[in-house]
Write a protein that holds these residues in place. Structure first.
Motif, PDB file in Angstrom:
ATOM      1  N   HIS A  60       7.515 -42.919  -3.278  1.00  0.00           N
ATOM      2  CA  HIS A  60       6.935 -42.573  -1.976  1.00  0.00           C
ATOM      3  C   HIS A  60       7.865 -41.688  -1.145  1.00  0.00           C
ATOM      4  N   LEU A  61       8.906 -41.177  -1.757  1.00  0.00           N
ATOM      5  CA  LEU A  61       9.827 -40.270  -1.070  1.00  0.00           C
ATOM      6  C   LEU A  61       9.333 -38.840  -1.233  1.00  0.00           C
ATOM      7  N   ASP A  62       9.058 -38.185  -0.134  1.00  0.00           N
ATOM      8  CA  ASP A  62       8.690 -36.769  -0.168  1.00  0.00           C
ATOM      9  C   ASP A  62       9.998 -35.992  -0.263  1.00  0.00           C
ATOM     10  N   GLU A  63      10.258 -35.427  -1.410  1.00  0.00           N
ATOM     11  CA  GLU A  63      11.557 -34.790  -1.645  1.00  0.00           C
ATOM     12  C   GLU A  63      11.729 -33.487  -0.879  1.00  0.00           C
ATOM     13  N   GLU A  64      10.650 -32.885  -0.429  1.00  0.00           N
ATOM     14  CA  GLU A  64      10.773 -31.662   0.370  1.00  0.00           C
ATOM     15  C   GLU A  64      11.248 -31.976   1.783  1.00  0.00           C
ATOM     16  N   THR A  65      10.759 -33.072   2.345  1.00  0.00           N
ATOM     17  CA  THR A  65      11.101 -33.411   3.729  1.00  0.00           C
ATOM     18  C   THR A  65      12.121 -34.539   3.832  1.00  0.00           C
ATOM     19  N   ASN A  66      12.403 -35.237   2.707  1.00  0.00           N
ATOM     20  CA  ASN A  66      13.289 -36.407   2.708  1.00  0.00           C
ATOM     21  C   ASN A  66      12.719 -37.550   3.547  1.00  0.00           C
ATOM     22  N   LYS A  67      11.418 -37.625   3.649  1.00  0.00           N
ATOM     23  CA  LYS A  67      10.765 -38.641   4.471  1.00  0.00           C
ATOM     24  C   LYS A  67       9.928 -39.573   3.595  1.00  0.00           C
ATOM     25  N   CYS A  68       9.755 -40.785   4.092  1.00  0.00           N
ATOM     26  CA  CYS A  68       8.938 -41.789   3.420  1.00  0.00           C
ATOM     27  C   CYS A  68       7.462 -41.513   3.707  1.00  0.00           C
ATOM     28  N   MET A  69       6.668 -41.422   2.665  1.00  0.00           N
ATOM     29  CA  MET A  69       5.242 -41.141   2.829  1.00  0.00           C
ATOM     30  C   MET A  69       4.449 -42.393   3.213  1.00  0.00           C
ATOM     31  N   ILE A  70       5.066 -43.572   3.154  1.00  0.00           N
ATOM     32  CA  ILE A  70       4.391 -44.815   3.560  1.00  0.00           C
ATOM     33  C   ILE A  70       5.210 -45.521   4.636  1.00  0.00           C
ATOM     34  N   TYR A  71       5.874 -44.768   5.486  1.00  0.00           N
ATOM     35  CA  TYR A  71       6.821 -45.312   6.457  1.00  0.00           C
ATOM     36  C   TYR A  71       6.251 -46.492   7.243  1.00  0.00           C
ATOM     37  N   ASP A  72       5.028 -46.372   7.754  1.00  0.00           N
ATOM     38  CA  ASP A  72       4.437 -47.444   8.556  1.00  0.00           C
ATOM     39  C   ASP A  72       4.040 -48.660   7.722  1.00  0.00           C
ATOM     40  N   LYS A  73       3.960 -48.495   6.406  1.00  0.00           N
ATOM     41  CA  LYS A  73       3.550 -49.588   5.512  1.00  0.00           C
ATOM     42  C   LYS A  73       4.654 -49.971   4.529  1.00  0.00           C
ATOM     43  N   ARG A  74       5.856 -49.482   4.756  1.00  0.00           N
ATOM     44  CA  ARG A  74       6.960 -49.709   3.817  1.00  0.00           C
ATOM     45  C   ARG A  74       7.300 -51.201   3.730  1.00  0.00           C
ATOM     46  N   PRO A  75       7.860 -51.627   2.587  1.00  0.00           N
ATOM     47  CA  PRO A  75       8.238 -53.040   2.412  1.00  0.00           C
ATOM     48  C   PRO A  75       9.331 -53.464   3.399  1.00  0.00           C
ATOM     49  N   GLN A  76       9.436 -54.772   3.592  1.00  0.00           N
ATOM     50  CA  GLN A  76      10.429 -55.312   4.525  1.00  0.00           C
ATOM     51  C   GLN A  76      11.856 -54.932   4.131  1.00  0.00           C
ATOM     52  N   VAL A  77      12.141 -54.910   2.838  1.00  0.00           N
ATOM     53  CA  VAL A  77      13.498 -54.549   2.402  1.00  0.00           C
ATOM     54  C   VAL A  77      13.859 -53.146   2.899  1.00  0.00           C
ATOM     55  N   CYS A  78      12.899 -52.248   2.954  1.00  0.00           N
ATOM     56  CA  CYS A  78      13.148 -50.908   3.492  1.00  0.00           C
ATOM     57  C   CYS A  78      13.358 -50.968   5.008  1.00  0.00           C
ATOM     58  N   ARG A  79      12.577 -51.783   5.672  1.00  0.00           N
ATOM     59  CA  ARG A  79      12.696 -51.921   7.134  1.00  0.00           C
ATOM     60  C   ARG A  79      14.056 -52.509   7.529  1.00  0.00           C
ATOM     61  N   ASP A  80      14.603 -53.348   6.659  1.00  0.00           N
ATOM     62  CA  ASP A  80      15.879 -54.005   6.942  1.00  0.00           C
ATOM     63  C   ASP A  80      17.075 -53.069   6.827  1.00  0.00           C
ATOM     64  N   HIS A  81      16.893 -51.894   6.285  1.00  0.00           N
ATOM     65  CA  HIS A  81      17.991 -50.937   6.104  1.00  0.00           C
ATOM     66  C   HIS A  81      17.844 -49.794   7.103  1.00  0.00           C
ATOM     67  N   GLY A  82      18.626 -49.861   8.175  1.00  0.00           N
ATOM     68  CA  GLY A  82      18.588 -48.811   9.184  1.00  0.00           C
ATOM     69  C   GLY A  82      19.444 -47.621   8.788  1.00  0.00           C
TER      70      GLY A  82
END
Length: 114
Positions: A60-82
């Motif tokens: 789910h990583l957009d390699e052109e923008t370096n952004k998460c394509m599911i940012y609002d729905k990302r798993p908790q483990v991703c949310r826990d890493h600022g």
């Protein structure tokens, strides 16, 4: 500035799993087998834990923008890493023992067997 704007997506480019400390030849052989695969290393972290790290991008990583394509729905483990506390460490100073190839295992086992 959103938290995402400071993120370089480094933690979206690998998976690390803690493994049991190797105890016998079969365990060491399994580590050698792991290291035969591209993008894999084994290391002992600052807590003394044995880790297997595999370089692989999140699908789910957009390699052109370096952004998460599911940012609002990302798993908790991703949310826990600022972005301010990214665990990715540049260089080789993050671990005392880093094994990158089967020969490194042989050298390490020889060193600890003395």
């Amino acid at each position: 500035m959103s938290p995402c704007s400071k993120c370089n997506a480094a933690c979206c480019r690998y998976i690390t799993t803690i493994i049991e400390e190797p105890k016998d030849n079969e365990d060491w052989d399994e580590i050698k087998w792991m290291l035969l695969h591209k993008g894999v290393m084994v290391y002992i972290d600052e807590d003394g834990d044995w880790n297997v790290e595999t370089l692989t991008n999140c699908k789910h990583l957009d390699e052109e923008t370096n952004k998460c394509m599911i940012y609002d729905k990302r798993p908790q483990v991703c949310r826990d890493h600022g972005a301010d506390e990214c665990e990715v460490v540049e260089g080789e100073d993050f671990a005392d023992v880093i094994l990158r190839k089967p020969e490194d295992v042989d050298e390490y086992v020889k060193k600890i067997s003395k």
